[in-house]
Design a protein around this motif. Structure first.
Motif, PDB file in Angstrom:
ATOM      1  N   VAL A 183       0.805  -1.224   0.000  1.00 13.99           N
ATOM      2  CA  VAL A 183       0.000   0.000   0.000  1.00 13.99           C
ATOM      3  C   VAL A 183       0.839   1.275   0.000  1.00 13.99           C
ATOM      4  O   VAL A 183       0.432   2.281  -0.587  1.00 13.99           O
ATOM      5  CB  VAL A 183      -1.057   0.041   1.133  1.00 13.99           C
ATOM      6  N   CYS A 184       1.997   1.267   0.639  1.00 15.23           N
ATOM      7  CA  CYS A 184       2.775   2.507   0.759  1.00 15.23           C
ATOM      8  C   CYS A 184       4.140   2.452   0.092  1.00 15.23           C
ATOM      9  O   CYS A 184       4.870   3.449   0.098  1.00 15.23           O
ATOM     10  CB  CYS A 184       2.945   2.900   2.218  1.00 15.23           C
ATOM     11  N   GLU A 220       6.785   0.968   1.003  1.00 14.58           N
ATOM     12  CA  GLU A 220       7.926   0.847   1.901  1.00 14.58           C
ATOM     13  C   GLU A 220       7.566  -0.064   3.065  1.00 14.58           C
ATOM     14  O   GLU A 220       6.401  -0.169   3.435  1.00 14.58           O
ATOM     15  CB  GLU A 220       8.365   2.224   2.418  1.00 14.58           C
ATOM     16  N   ARG A 242       2.692  -4.832  -6.102  1.00 14.22           N
ATOM     17  CA  ARG A 242       2.963  -3.392  -6.016  1.00 14.22           C
ATOM     18  C   ARG A 242       3.247  -2.807  -7.410  1.00 14.22           C
ATOM     19  O   ARG A 242       2.775  -1.721  -7.738  1.00 14.22           O
ATOM     20  CB  ARG A 242       4.149  -3.146  -5.086  1.00 14.22           C
ATOM     21  N   VAL A 290       0.086   1.540   8.786  1.00 12.34           N
ATOM     22  CA  VAL A 290      -0.392   2.362   7.680  1.00 12.34           C
ATOM     23  C   VAL A 290      -1.629   3.140   8.118  1.00 12.34           C
ATOM     24  O   VAL A 290      -2.428   2.651   8.916  1.00 12.34           O
ATOM     25  CB  VAL A 290      -0.727   1.521   6.418  1.00 12.34           C
ATOM     26  N   ASN A 321       3.672   9.294   3.586  1.00 13.39           N
ATOM     27  CA  ASN A 321       3.097   9.155   2.247  1.00 13.39           C
ATOM     28  C   ASN A 321       1.763   8.398   2.220  1.00 13.39           C
ATOM     29  O   ASN A 321       1.237   8.113   1.157  1.00 13.39           O
ATOM     30  CB  ASN A 321       4.113   8.506   1.295  1.00 13.39           C
ATOM     31  N   ASP A 322       1.209   8.109   3.390  1.00 14.55           N
ATOM     32  CA  ASP A 322      -0.002   7.273   3.433  1.00 14.55           C
ATOM     33  C   ASP A 322      -1.170   7.889   2.672  1.00 14.55           C
ATOM     34  O   ASP A 322      -1.865   7.201   1.923  1.00 14.55           O
ATOM     35  CB  ASP A 322      -0.429   7.028   4.885  1.00 14.55           C
ATOM     36  N   GLU A 370      -0.594   7.830  -1.095  1.00 15.43           N
ATOM     37  CA  GLU A 370      -0.671   6.442  -1.572  1.00 15.43           C
ATOM     38  C   GLU A 370      -2.120   5.957  -1.586  1.00 15.43           C
ATOM     39  O   GLU A 370      -2.518   5.204  -2.468  1.00 15.43           O
ATOM     40  CB  GLU A 370       0.197   5.523  -0.709  1.00 15.43           C
TER      41      GLU A 370
END
Lengths: 352, 352
Positions: A58-59, A61, A83, A107, B9-10, B13
């Motif tokens: 999702v992010c 990282e 991804r 997240v 960055n959530d 994203e």
């Protein structure tokens, strides 16, 4: 290109260009702690794999550890593939299902569905799952599910999930001993088989379906079986996975048979990778054919033949095959005009 | 790629693959008529820039003048970038906010929200804005706003808007003299600074926030501050701009502090260009850090390094940096799988 394993290609063709929600089911079973049973993650920290996979998906990282999950041989998680797809042709929604993981992904904004399910015990010591509870939670979730998009891609990240899937299908009486895939090329059959055999020793002749799965299964398998029955063919559903998703369908089949129930399955398809389809140590087609339910099944005709990267070459050599919905994600990418070249380059970009 | 300026960055994203409404706020301030203060448009017709930008954005042609707005040095408006994005990956809706412009864009079908706001006076002569009225109109609009899509990208076209933004932030007591961007590479500091200094001379110690902004601000800044407070974090919002949007957030901060109010900001992010982020004559990060509100901020990692076109090269040389939501539009394009190559070619196609 997307190819048929069994059934017709109408459903997958219908989904061409359509919008998809991608849902990732996460679970831990202590089975993964048995030494040498899986290579899906970092030794000693295998339990983190679903957490890291979902963070990366999702992010972009990993947050619960310094680096991305890879096997001792250096095979990177199939989350890279999913991804890459999401970057090239984004899923409209990504949601996570916490089906009992030790460490929740760090997240924000993304919907993490929590069901108060705890991670399960190792199957060689009785998994000890409250299977009726987990099943009912899946059933409920399916009955109340409203897809925001045209279809749902349901994927999983469950280390040692192929072992629990094999034990489950065997415990339910399916003749499928050699049909299950593993993340290893040289399947550690001794450890796996011993674990499965020991698990099956716990099964009594008189155990019903729910007693059996409570002993030898994992939360993802049970929950997803409930979810499919709850959904009742009302949402178009891609089960993005290989032998584990085939096992889910066998659980559904067993429950329906016992209940003398029926399920329309026109909107359900399994979608996996070429690596699973071509794996000589497992038999996805055989598993699907053991099922009385007619399920369309496909694989995405993608490999890393365009890549020179040694870590990706390991996929083509059979060291990793599926997971984090890689097969379903690849199909989604291909259905939306993304090329093998683009996918290869994007996956490579994570490794440079 | 999209990179963080501050925060995580959530949110950005989460917006990957999501549908966006693009809203362009248009306003004129007579500050732009001060000779040499801005190069955002045609000398003598700077006031037309928002009108032409919006015509080109929505219909691909300028109608209120023969040719597209470009600077005396030949730097084309950043509307080209936003339009290129819209062609490659269309916004689901584009709407215009008339916050006091001299010439209404000649477009049909597209929603132009009118608020009976008149264009403002030059700040060196008292902007003379009915700031409470403009603020309340923004607040109302925010409170009643229903986003038709997953999120809103709010952009602006206000010639000399960085000058009014700098004056505004200084008038509100923020220590930010060197932090404001300009559309010039060689920022005409003398004219700008003299204008700002003269504007600030009008501010009395006893003036409250609304008195201050009424003298030295512009309609877009005041309206948007009200809009954000009215929206109250209920819609995911990308503020597509650089130092002007950072100033809007400082106004919001000042109002909240005075009211001892609070605002949840988890759904708000600023998104700008790499040109603003890397500009040595301004400090977007510094401006955001002056704010007590925690705002995620990003920039789209895009430049014209793939282009040979001299007019576009001027962007990379710092002659134009942001406007018409270029940064937010680029992020939207990148979030939807559009590549730097595709964007570059599409922008070039407008110039050949």
């Amino acid at each position: 290109v997307i190819k048929n394993i069994i059934g017709t290609n109408d459903l997958i063709e219908f989904l061409r260009g359509k919008r998809a929600t991608f849902m990732l089911a996460l679970s831990n079973t202590k089975t993964a702690d048995i030494e040498g049973i899986t290579q899906a993650g970092i030794p000693g920290k295998i339990y983190l794999t679903p957490t890291l996979d979902s963070e990366f998906l999702v992010c972009g990282e990993v947050r619960s550890l310094e680096s991305i999950a890879e096997t001792p041989k250096g095979v990177p998680t199939p989350a890279l593939i999913t991804r890459a797809t999401h970057l090239l042709k984004p899923f409209s929604n990504i949601e996570l299902l916490n089906l009992g993981i030790k460490v929740e992904p760090k997240v924000e904004h993304f919907n993490i569905h929590n069901f108060a399910i705890t991670s399960s015990n190792a199957i060689d010591d009785n998994a000890n799952i409250d299977s009726m509870d987990v099943f009912k939670k899946g059933l409920d979730f399916g009955q109340n599910f409203e897809c925001k998009d045209d279809y749902l891609i349901l994927a999983e990240s469950v280390p040692s999930g192929t072992t629990t899937a094999a034990a489950t299908a065997l415990a339910l009486g399916y003749d499928c001993k050699q049909m299950f895939s593993s993340s290893f090329k040289d399947v550690p059959s001794d450890i796996r088989n011993k674990t499965i055999e020991k698990a099956l020793l716990n099964i009594k002749e008189t155990d019903d379906i729910f007693s059996r799965v409570s002993k030898v299964s994992d939360n993802m398998l049970i929950f997803t079986a409930g979810f499919i029955l709850g959904l009742n063919n009302q949402t178009k559903l891609i089960l993005a996975g290989g032998t584990q998703m085939a096992c889910v369908l066998l659980i559904v089949n067993s429950i329906l048979k016992q209940m003398q129930g029926e399920l329309e399955t026109s909107n359900i398809a399994l979608c996996t990778t070429k690596w699973v389809y071509e794996d000589e140590k497992s038999d996805i087609e055989g598993l699907l054919k053991l099922n009385d339910l007619k399920i369309n099944a496909y694989y995405a005709d993608f490999d890393f033949s365009l890549s020179e990267h040694p870590a990706l070459k390991l996929y083509d050599e059979g060291e990793a095959k599926e997971g984090v919905g890689a097969g379903g994600a690849l199909a989604y990418a291909l259905l939306n005009g993304i090329t093998k070249e683009e996918l290869t380059k994007k996956v490579e970009s994570f490794l440079s």
